[in-house]
Design a protein around this motif. Structure first.
Motif, PDB file in Angstrom:
ATOM      1  N   TRP A 119       0.815  -1.216   0.000  1.00  0.00           N
ATOM      2  CA  TRP A 119       0.000   0.000   0.000  1.00  0.00           C
ATOM      3  C   TRP A 119       0.844   1.259   0.000  1.00  0.00           C
ATOM      4  CZ3 TRP A 119      -4.098  -2.034  -1.615  1.00  0.00           C
ATOM      5  CH2 TRP A 119      -4.561  -3.246  -1.122  1.00  0.00           C
ATOM      6  N   TRP A 120       2.068   1.193   0.478  1.00  0.00           N
ATOM      7  CA  TRP A 120       2.925   2.379   0.503  1.00  0.00           C
ATOM      8  C   TRP A 120       3.323   2.815  -0.905  1.00  0.00           C
ATOM      9  CZ3 TRP A 120       7.619   1.743  -1.787  1.00  0.00           C
ATOM     10  CH2 TRP A 120       8.056   0.446  -1.956  1.00  0.00           C
ATOM     11  N   PHE A 121       3.118   1.951  -1.890  1.00  0.00           N
ATOM     12  CA  PHE A 121       3.496   2.248  -3.270  1.00  0.00           C
ATOM     13  C   PHE A 121       2.449   3.102  -3.993  1.00  0.00           C
ATOM     14  CE2 PHE A 121       4.856   0.796  -7.590  1.00  0.00           C
ATOM     15  CZ  PHE A 121       6.173   1.183  -7.471  1.00  0.00           C
ATOM     16  N   ILE A 122       1.229   3.148  -3.464  1.00  0.00           N
ATOM     17  CA  ILE A 122       0.143   3.865  -4.125  1.00  0.00           C
ATOM     18  C   ILE A 122       0.400   5.376  -4.211  1.00  0.00           C
ATOM     19  CG2 ILE A 122      -2.307   4.470  -3.918  1.00  0.00           C
ATOM     20  CD1 ILE A 122      -2.830   1.591  -3.180  1.00  0.00           C
ATOM     21  N   PRO A 123       0.941   6.049  -3.201  1.00  0.00           N
ATOM     22  CA  PRO A 123       1.215   7.486  -3.378  1.00  0.00           C
ATOM     23  C   PRO A 123       2.190   7.789  -4.522  1.00  0.00           C
ATOM     24  CG  PRO A 123       1.272   6.945  -1.066  1.00  0.00           C
ATOM     25  CD  PRO A 123       1.156   5.651  -1.810  1.00  0.00           C
ATOM     26  N   PHE A 124       3.153   6.923  -4.741  1.00  0.00           N
ATOM     27  CA  PHE A 124       4.068   7.120  -5.866  1.00  0.00           C
ATOM     28  C   PHE A 124       3.336   6.962  -7.196  1.00  0.00           C
ATOM     29  CE2 PHE A 124       6.875   5.544  -2.446  1.00  0.00           C
ATOM     30  CZ  PHE A 124       7.660   6.677  -2.329  1.00  0.00           C
ATOM     31  N   ALA A 125       2.435   6.008  -7.251  1.00  0.00           N
ATOM     32  CA  ALA A 125       1.641   5.819  -8.463  1.00  0.00           C
ATOM     33  C   ALA A 125       0.723   7.012  -8.690  1.00  0.00           C
ATOM     34  CB  ALA A 125       0.826   4.538  -8.350  1.00  0.00           C
ATOM     35  N   MET A 126       0.131   7.526  -7.634  1.00  0.00           N
ATOM     36  CA  MET A 126      -0.753   8.686  -7.761  1.00  0.00           C
ATOM     37  C   MET A 126       0.022   9.922  -8.214  1.00  0.00           C
ATOM     38  SD  MET A 126      -3.729   7.583  -7.227  1.00  0.00           S
ATOM     39  CE  MET A 126      -4.635   9.084  -7.096  1.00  0.00           C
ATOM     40  N   TYR A 127       1.287  10.014  -7.825  1.00  0.00           N
ATOM     41  CA  TYR A 127       2.117  11.121  -8.279  1.00  0.00           C
ATOM     42  C   TYR A 127       2.298  11.077  -9.796  1.00  0.00           C
ATOM     43  CZ  TYR A 127       6.121  14.153  -8.952  1.00  0.00           C
ATOM     44  OH  TYR A 127       6.957  15.127  -9.403  1.00  0.00           O
ATOM     45  N   PHE A 128       2.547   9.901 -10.343  1.00  0.00           N
ATOM     46  CA  PHE A 128       2.692   9.779 -11.794  1.00  0.00           C
ATOM     47  C   PHE A 128       1.386  10.090 -12.518  1.00  0.00           C
ATOM     48  CE2 PHE A 128       6.516   7.372 -10.761  1.00  0.00           C
ATOM     49  CZ  PHE A 128       7.386   7.887 -11.708  1.00  0.00           C
ATOM     50  N   ILE A 129       0.281   9.654 -11.955  1.00  0.00           N
ATOM     51  CA  ILE A 129      -1.012   9.955 -12.567  1.00  0.00           C
ATOM     52  C   ILE A 129      -1.279  11.453 -12.516  1.00  0.00           C
ATOM     53  CG2 ILE A 129      -3.500   9.640 -12.309  1.00  0.00           C
ATOM     54  CD1 ILE A 129      -2.891   6.756 -11.434  1.00  0.00           C
ATOM     55  N   ALA A 130      -0.961  12.089 -11.402  1.00  0.00           N
ATOM     56  CA  ALA A 130      -1.159  13.536 -11.289  1.00  0.00           C
ATOM     57  C   ALA A 130      -0.256  14.291 -12.255  1.00  0.00           C
ATOM     58  CB  ALA A 130      -0.895  13.986  -9.850  1.00  0.00           C
ATOM     59  N   MET A 131       0.963  13.807 -12.462  1.00  0.00           N
ATOM     60  CA  MET A 131       1.849  14.446 -13.439  1.00  0.00           C
ATOM     61  C   MET A 131       1.250  14.379 -14.832  1.00  0.00           C
ATOM     62  SD  MET A 131       5.663  13.323 -12.159  1.00  0.00           S
ATOM     63  CE  MET A 131       6.263  13.236 -13.793  1.00  0.00           C
ATOM     64  N   ALA A 132       0.605  13.286 -15.159  1.00  0.00           N
ATOM     65  CA  ALA A 132      -0.006  13.148 -16.481  1.00  0.00           C
ATOM     66  C   ALA A 132      -1.235  14.034 -16.613  1.00  0.00           C
ATOM     67  CB  ALA A 132      -0.387  11.696 -16.726  1.00  0.00           C
ATOM     68  N   ILE A 133      -2.075  14.042 -15.610  1.00  0.00           N
ATOM     69  CA  ILE A 133      -3.342  14.769 -15.717  1.00  0.00           C
ATOM     70  C   ILE A 133      -3.143  16.277 -15.652  1.00  0.00           C
ATOM     71  CG2 ILE A 133      -5.536  15.208 -14.549  1.00  0.00           C
ATOM     72  CD1 ILE A 133      -5.563  12.237 -13.829  1.00  0.00           C
ATOM     73  N   PHE A 134      -2.331  16.734 -14.693  1.00  0.00           N
ATOM     74  CA  PHE A 134      -2.182  18.168 -14.474  1.00  0.00           C
ATOM     75  C   PHE A 134      -0.997  18.790 -15.193  1.00  0.00           C
ATOM     76  CE2 PHE A 134      -4.359  16.651 -10.563  1.00  0.00           C
ATOM     77  CZ  PHE A 134      -5.591  17.204 -10.862  1.00  0.00           C
ATOM     78  N   LYS A 135      -0.208  17.985 -15.884  1.00  0.00           N
ATOM     79  CA  LYS A 135       0.920  18.449 -16.690  1.00  0.00           C
ATOM     80  C   LYS A 135       1.920  19.270 -15.881  1.00  0.00           C
ATOM     81  CE  LYS A 135       1.926  20.568 -21.131  1.00  0.00           C
ATOM     82  NZ  LYS A 135       1.416  21.352 -22.227  1.00  0.00           N
ATOM     83  N   PHE A 136       2.312  18.754 -14.718  1.00  0.00           N
ATOM     84  CA  PHE A 136       3.320  19.465 -13.958  1.00  0.00           C
ATOM     85  C   PHE A 136       4.638  18.734 -13.898  1.00  0.00           C
ATOM     86  CE2 PHE A 136       3.185  16.926 -10.158  1.00  0.00           C
ATOM     87  CZ  PHE A 136       1.870  16.586  -9.952  1.00  0.00           C
ATOM     88  N   GLY A 137       4.824  17.736 -14.699  1.00  0.00           N
ATOM     89  CA  GLY A 137       6.116  17.090 -14.799  1.00  0.00           C
ATOM     90  C   GLY A 137       7.052  17.938 -15.643  1.00  0.00           C
ATOM     91  N   CYS A 138       8.284  17.987 -15.286  1.00  0.00           N
ATOM     92  CA  CYS A 138       9.302  18.717 -16.042  1.00  0.00           C
ATOM     93  C   CYS A 138       8.968  20.213 -16.118  1.00  0.00           C
ATOM     94  CB  CYS A 138       9.432  18.127 -17.442  1.00  0.00           C
ATOM     95  SG  CYS A 138      10.949  18.594 -18.253  1.00  0.00           S
ATOM     96  N   ALA A 139       8.562  20.776 -15.022  1.00  0.00           N
ATOM     97  CA  ALA A 139       8.279  22.212 -14.904  1.00  0.00           C
ATOM     98  C   ALA A 139       7.303  22.688 -15.973  1.00  0.00           C
ATOM     99  CB  ALA A 139       9.566  23.016 -14.922  1.00  0.00           C
ATOM    100  N   SER A 140       6.222  21.981 -16.118  1.00  0.00           N
ATOM    101  CA  SER A 140       5.143  22.315 -17.063  1.00  0.00           C
ATOM    102  C   SER A 140       5.619  22.433 -18.501  1.00  0.00           C
ATOM    103  CB  SER A 140       4.454  23.598 -16.628  1.00  0.00           C
ATOM    104  OG  SER A 140       3.836  23.414 -15.380  1.00  0.00           O
ATOM    105  N   GLY A 141       6.509  21.570 -18.894  1.00  0.00           N
ATOM    106  CA  GLY A 141       6.951  21.538 -20.284  1.00  0.00           C
ATOM    107  C   GLY A 141       8.099  22.471 -20.597  1.00  0.00           C
ATOM    108  N   ASN A 142       8.671  23.101 -19.597  1.00  0.00           N
ATOM    109  CA  ASN A 142       9.752  24.043 -19.848  1.00  0.00           C
ATOM    110  C   ASN A 142      11.098  23.370 -20.057  1.00  0.00           C
ATOM    111  OD1 ASN A 142       8.108  26.278 -19.707  1.00  0.00           O
ATOM    112  ND2 ASN A 142       8.336  26.452 -17.485  1.00  0.00           N
ATOM    113  N   CYS A 143      11.171  22.068 -19.916  1.00  0.00           N
ATOM    114  CA  CYS A 143      12.452  21.400 -20.105  1.00  0.00           C
ATOM    115  C   CYS A 143      12.701  21.044 -21.569  1.00  0.00           C
ATOM    116  CB  CYS A 143      12.532  20.148 -19.253  1.00  0.00           C
ATOM    117  SG  CYS A 143      11.379  18.877 -19.747  1.00  0.00           S
ATOM    118  N   GLU A 144      11.695  21.182 -22.405  1.00  0.00           N
ATOM    119  CA  GLU A 144      11.883  20.886 -23.818  1.00  0.00           C
ATOM    120  C   GLU A 144      12.659  22.005 -24.489  1.00  0.00           C
ATOM    121  OE1 GLU A 144       8.221  20.016 -25.724  1.00  0.00           O
ATOM    122  OE2 GLU A 144       7.574  18.680 -24.129  1.00  0.00           O
TER     123      GLU A 144
END
Length: 66
Positions: A32-57
């Motif tokens: 069960w401790w693994f679920i927050p890490f999974a939710m983080y990846f899902i949130a990165m996909a949905i809210f587009k906040f991975g890689c500083a909102s696309g500024n790393c491209e």
């Protein structure tokens, strides 16, 4: 819903797929401790906040830019 997936790229689909896969693995293995890490990846996909909102491209420079 059509507009939601309009500006998605491959990276966001991979984050979403990976997060869902991690949740299935966590539930199956009862880690069960693994679920927050999974939710983080899902949130990165949905809210587009991975890689500083696309500024790393980096754009492809044209001949005018040096």
């Amino acid at each position: 819903m059509k507009n939601f997936f309009k500006d998605w790229n491959l990276r966001r689909f991979i984050y979403l797929f990976g997060g869902i896969l991690f949740i299935f693995i966590a539930v199956n293995d009862r880690t069960w401790w693994f679920i927050p890490f999974a939710m983080y990846f899902i949130a990165m996909a949905i809210f587009k906040f991975g890689c500083a909102s696309g500024n790393c491209e980096t754009g492809i420079p044209t001949n005018n830019q040096k």
